[in-house]
Design an enzyme around this catalytic site. Sequence first.
Site, mmCIF file in Angstrom:
data_model
loop_
_atom_site.group_PDB
_atom_site.id
_atom_site.type_symbol
_atom_site.label_atom_id
_atom_site.label_comp_id
_atom_site.label_asym_id
_atom_site.label_seq_id
_atom_site.Cartn_x
_atom_site.Cartn_y
_atom_site.Cartn_z
ATOM 1 N N GLU A 107 0.828 -1.215 0.000
ATOM 2 C CA GLU A 107 0.000 0.000 0.000
ATOM 3 C C GLU A 107 0.858 1.260 0.000
ATOM 4 O OE1 GLU A 107 -2.871 -0.544 3.197
ATOM 5 O OE2 GLU A 107 -4.101 -1.817 1.916
ATOM 6 N N GLU A 156 -5.294 -8.367 -1.492
ATOM 7 C CA GLU A 156 -5.967 -8.267 -0.186
ATOM 8 C C GLU A 156 -7.433 -7.963 -0.424
ATOM 9 O OE1 GLU A 156 -4.493 -5.717 2.955
ATOM 10 O OE2 GLU A 156 -2.429 -6.100 2.342
HETATM 11 C C1 BG6 Z 1 -4.373 -3.289 4.645
HETATM 12 C C2 BG6 Z 1 -3.018 -3.728 5.134
HETATM 13 O O1 BG6 Z 1 -4.452 -1.917 4.760
HETATM 14 O O2 BG6 Z 1 -5.493 -3.684 5.362
HETATM 15 C C3 BG6 Z 1 -3.016 -4.910 6.069
HETATM 16 O O3 BG6 Z 1 -2.148 -3.972 4.057
HETATM 17 C C4 BG6 Z 1 -4.180 -4.783 7.017
HETATM 18 O O4 BG6 Z 1 -1.773 -4.969 6.724
HETATM 19 C C5 BG6 Z 1 -5.459 -4.802 6.214
HETATM 20 O O5 BG6 Z 1 -4.190 -5.735 8.031
HETATM 21 C C6 BG6 Z 1 -6.717 -4.777 7.040
HETATM 22 O O6 BG6 Z 1 -6.656 -3.741 7.957
HETATM 23 P P1 BG6 Z 1 -6.940 -4.005 9.502
HETATM 24 O O7 BG6 Z 1 -6.719 -2.744 10.173
HETATM 25 O O8 BG6 Z 1 -8.329 -4.484 9.562
HETATM 26 O O9 BG6 Z 1 -5.958 -5.062 9.903
#
Ligand code: BG6
Length: 470
Positions: free
Chosen positions: A173, A363
């Site tokens: 990101e 993701e």
């Molecule tokens: C993304 C990141 O922003 O979102 C991850 O690359 C992160 O590292 C994921 O865990 C989800 O966010 P969160 O805060 O729910 O863990």
Amino acid sequence: MGYRFPKTFLWGGAIAANQVEGSHLTDGKGLSTSDIQPFGAFGELVEREEGDFNIKDVAIDFYNRYPEDIALFAEMGFKCLRMSIAWSRVFPNGDDDEPNEAGLAYYERIFSELEKYNITPLVTLSHYEMPLNLAKKYQGWGSRDTIGFFEKYARVVFERFGSKVKYWLTFNEINATLHEPFTGSGLPRECDEKMLFQAIHHQLVASAKAVKLCHELVPDGKIGNMMLGAILYPRTCNPDDILQTFTQNREWLMFGDIQVRGYYPSYMKRKFEDMGISLDITKEDLEALKETIDFVSFSYYMSGCASADPEMQEQAGDANMLKMIANPYLKASEWGWQIDPKGLRYLLNFLYDRYQLPLFVVENGLGAVDTVDENGQIQDDYRIQYLNDHLFQVGEALKDGVDVIGYTSWGPIDLVSATTAQMSKRYGYIYVDRDNDGNGSLVRTPKKSFYWYQSVISSQGEVLKDHTDK
Ligand code: BG6
């Protein structure tokens, strides 16, 4: 029956070192920037003291339990595991002369384990962390010196793991630095805009240099970028909202534009002029940027809206690393992230139109509170619904002709949340018995979604259901 995904499709899950490994000082690892963020990406930075509590010190103990976890991923049928290397395991201080052999040996063991099951590793070089020493001594990416340290680190890992790892990503990101400078770039939080964009420039140059090294050292490999896919819709069709949305989307697309095309887009010139800043960009930097990526990757959890109306802007709420205005047509998760499966189809088409490169969804997922029932099981139908609906839209994008090469859902095993450092915000197909205070046996239990994902992979997506109009 749904659509059958290509045979080569890389189905899997994504994790990050600092959110799963624990063992934060084991085998010579140095402290990383994540180790002083016990409250998550936006929380207070806390200097380490003997005996203090940081949930990430143990996380889910992947450092020791990876054989069991990888076996479970294999049982689900994973073709791919996205993971990151903690830079501070390889160069504990970032500016060390020699790499730390024990850190390298650990990742070697993981890659061998993945090989046993034919799981393709997709490795992020830096996922929201860097050696803490670099942040303290050099202001992280604020210093040009960090480019050299990163190049050295990238060379070491490409040389060591190039025979086993063929898919790489540079920075997780990369656009997040705009919203959280310390997490993204190791910068002091009170940095001004010039510092911010200078650090981003250093990071983009370092990314391009790593791409070049990868092309030289892993000639049969592929290397991509990674952006927070923060697609915004105009809140209304007022032309002012349209332009505002267009401009805000460019804030993150700027990263992809540079990493795909090899130069700064012309709109950035105006932006820097408007901000009254001039960056230190050398001829060598411009030359380095010309080495471009092989595929585009991004995270996608939600969409949001933008508006030119100051009153509307004030209503923007937290959404991952960003602030977004709510979309009245969408529902939100328990953490307020607005759920928009069709947005994923839109984004895939949007990025493909713009870049014409293979795309990788690295993701996506639903952070939710899970309850263990009286039989010790977790019936996470809400997660199945979220993932089904998003994957269905990936299938639609494939039908649209978009070259999507894989999908790794976030946190296939419960892990520590990046923004809030909670264990209770769970994404996994595998439940981990640990709470926000660190209590629990760390025992792993497959949830209902585990068997669902297994059937999605084995049927190559055919079991996915169309809930679009329900
Ligand atoms: C993304 C990141 O922003 O979102 C991850 O690359 C992160 O590292 C994921 O865990 C989800 O966010 P969160 O805060 O729910 O863990």
